[in-house]
Write a protein that holds these residues in place. Sequence first.
Motif, PDB file in Angstrom:
ATOM      1  N   GLN A  41       0.777  -1.166   0.102  1.00  0.00           N
ATOM      2  CA  GLN A  41       0.113  -0.071  -0.023  1.00  0.00           C
ATOM      3  C   GLN A  41       0.789   1.318  -0.100  1.00  0.00           C
ATOM      4  O   GLN A  41       0.411   2.304  -0.629  1.00  0.00           O
ATOM      5  CB  GLN A  41      -0.907  -0.068   1.242  1.00  0.00           C
ATOM      6  N   VAL A  42       1.843   1.195   0.694  1.00  0.00           N
ATOM      7  CA  VAL A  42       2.902   2.217   0.614  1.00  0.00           C
ATOM      8  C   VAL A  42       3.644   2.496  -0.772  1.00  0.00           C
ATOM      9  O   VAL A  42       3.465   3.548  -1.223  1.00  0.00           O
ATOM     10  CB  VAL A  42       4.035   2.167   1.820  1.00  0.00           C
ATOM     11  N   ASP A  43       3.876   1.493  -1.352  1.00  0.00           N
ATOM     12  CA  ASP A  43       4.337   1.714  -2.729  1.00  0.00           C
ATOM     13  C   ASP A  43       3.305   2.244  -3.803  1.00  0.00           C
ATOM     14  O   ASP A  43       3.565   3.096  -4.561  1.00  0.00           O
ATOM     15  CB  ASP A  43       5.094  -0.014  -3.286  1.00  0.00           C
ATOM     16  N   ASP A  44       2.133   1.827  -3.610  1.00  0.00           N
ATOM     17  CA  ASP A  44       1.095   2.198  -4.594  1.00  0.00           C
ATOM     18  C   ASP A  44       0.819   3.707  -4.186  1.00  0.00           C
ATOM     19  O   ASP A  44       0.766   4.513  -4.971  1.00  0.00           O
ATOM     20  CB  ASP A  44      -0.265   1.270  -4.091  1.00  0.00           C
ATOM     21  N   GLN A  45       0.683   4.018  -2.965  1.00  0.00           N
ATOM     22  CA  GLN A  45       0.815   5.566  -2.507  1.00  0.00           C
ATOM     23  C   GLN A  45       1.826   6.361  -3.192  1.00  0.00           C
ATOM     24  O   GLN A  45       1.632   7.593  -3.653  1.00  0.00           O
ATOM     25  CB  GLN A  45       0.529   5.733  -1.048  1.00  0.00           C
ATOM     26  N   GLU A  46       3.280   5.870  -3.351  1.00  0.00           N
ATOM     27  CA  GLU A  46       4.230   6.637  -3.423  1.00  0.00           C
ATOM     28  C   GLU A  46       4.021   6.788  -5.119  1.00  0.00           C
ATOM     29  O   GLU A  46       4.392   7.954  -5.666  1.00  0.00           O
ATOM     30  CB  GLU A  46       5.594   5.746  -3.202  1.00  0.00           C
ATOM     31  N   GLU A  47       3.689   5.688  -5.770  1.00  0.00           N
ATOM     32  CA  GLU A  47       3.331   5.864  -7.200  1.00  0.00           C
ATOM     33  C   GLU A  47       2.249   6.851  -7.650  1.00  0.00           C
ATOM     34  O   GLU A  47       2.473   7.596  -8.497  1.00  0.00           O
ATOM     35  CB  GLU A  47       3.158   4.380  -7.991  1.00  0.00           C
ATOM     36  N   SER A  48       1.288   6.877  -6.802  1.00  0.00           N
ATOM     37  CA  SER A  48       0.212   7.882  -7.065  1.00  0.00           C
ATOM     38  C   SER A  48       0.790   9.231  -6.938  1.00  0.00           C
ATOM     39  O   SER A  48       0.410  10.305  -7.506  1.00  0.00           O
ATOM     40  CB  SER A  48      -1.096   7.398  -6.103  1.00  0.00           C
ATOM     41  N   LEU A  49       1.444   9.360  -5.886  1.00  0.00           N
ATOM     42  CA  LEU A  49       1.974  10.646  -5.519  1.00  0.00           C
ATOM     43  C   LEU A  49       2.842  11.030  -6.646  1.00  0.00           C
ATOM     44  O   LEU A  49       2.925  12.317  -7.014  1.00  0.00           O
ATOM     45  CB  LEU A  49       2.528  10.757  -4.046  1.00  0.00           C
ATOM     46  N   ARG A  50       3.616  10.155  -7.167  1.00  0.00           N
ATOM     47  CA  ARG A  50       4.812  10.718  -8.257  1.00  0.00           C
ATOM     48  C   ARG A  50       3.715  11.015  -9.562  1.00  0.00           C
ATOM     49  O   ARG A  50       4.258  12.174 -10.302  1.00  0.00           O
ATOM     50  CB  ARG A  50       5.576   9.521  -8.835  1.00  0.00           C
TER      51      ARG A  50
END
Length: 447
Positions: free
Chosen positions: A319-328
Amino acid sequence: MTMEALTVSQLTRRIRTLLEESFGEVWVEGEISNLRVQSSGHQYFTLKDESAQVSCVLFRGSAAKLPMPLRDGMQVRVFGEVTVYEQRGNYQIIVREVQPKGLGSLQARFEALKLKLKEEGLFDSEWKKAIPRHPRCVALVTSPTGAAVRDMLNILERRSPWLHVLVFPVRVQGQGSELEIVRALEVLNRAEEYGLPQPDTIVVGRGGGSLEDLWCFNEEVLARAIFASEVPVVSAVGHEIDFTIADFVADLRAPTPSAAAELLAPDGAEMQRHFEALGNRMRTRMETVLERQEREIELLGRGALMREPERLLREAVQQVDDQEESLRTAMEMSWRGFSEKLMERRMVLERHRPEQLLAQAEHRLAFLRQRAESAMRQRVEQTADQYRSMRKLLKSLGPDAVLARGFSVTTDGRGAVVTDPEALRSGDMVVTKLAKGSFSSVVTRKG
């Protein structure tokens, strides 16, 4: 020779008969004092003047016909029968009628002082100090031997046994007693200087009595001492129907000394019941909170966090990785939009450069100035032509032009133009003006 002795009853009866036969019904004036109203409706009082007094009885039937209630200090005229109360051997008046004769001297003094202090503002509510709801120390300024102090002590002890009570003994009747009460107030306001506990409230009072008995509480010096007291003062004088100057100036008036004690002392039993109820509600609330917390802990114990912690950790990392990609992605889109807007602003700025706008404004200003100067010159020339034309017309129509054509103007001696020969008389001097010069002549004949 031995005279036969009379019994007390016989003597008293003879005296009664003598009084009743000698005086019968009479009118008597005096001041009412020691008025007592019995539950039966009968009223007993003393009628007095400066040097004597007499007991009076007003039975219920006659009292019901009075136009006003009686009170101590009232000056009255009573009509009744002089008789003797045999059981006590006292002579008295059985009153049939009462007529008011103005206020007594004490009552008049009372009303005058009451009006004076009221006008000075000593009774105003804005000066009333609040009475502590839960006092720690109460001072009783009263007689140490009267029933009032015993009643107050019993009530205070029963309702608030933890309350510290300080009894300041004073006289509450008689000449100079008001000065003792004033001194008590002065000492209690500086109690610590005298090694006494500082009271939160002072009660000034006594039991009931006549107007004369309560008079010290109507003295001006005591009223001003109560008003000046920094410690709140409760007045508890006499019965509920008794009013004194101290009642009006005090911070609180209690109808009786016992009522003052009940007002000051919180009921310990009632407070205990109140605190017990609060404790029960607090206990119930705490038990409810603990039960809810226990259920939450139990649910957590049976949840996935306890059974599969590694799986939950992997899911959290993902979930953290998904949030990081969405933020980028969001940042890139935001930056692209910002760049496009910046280019648009730059193009708009190129089209509206300040130097170009300024040059255009200068050219337009020069053109407008040229047009304005041309229009002004044209307007000046037109105005000059009009001026010349009007001047020429005015000259052609003026009197000089008329004279140049052979005409003349004749005026009399006052300089008025002559238009009718009838206005002249023989021998009058006239002046004739020509185009070039003028001449004078004398009228000899009118044609």
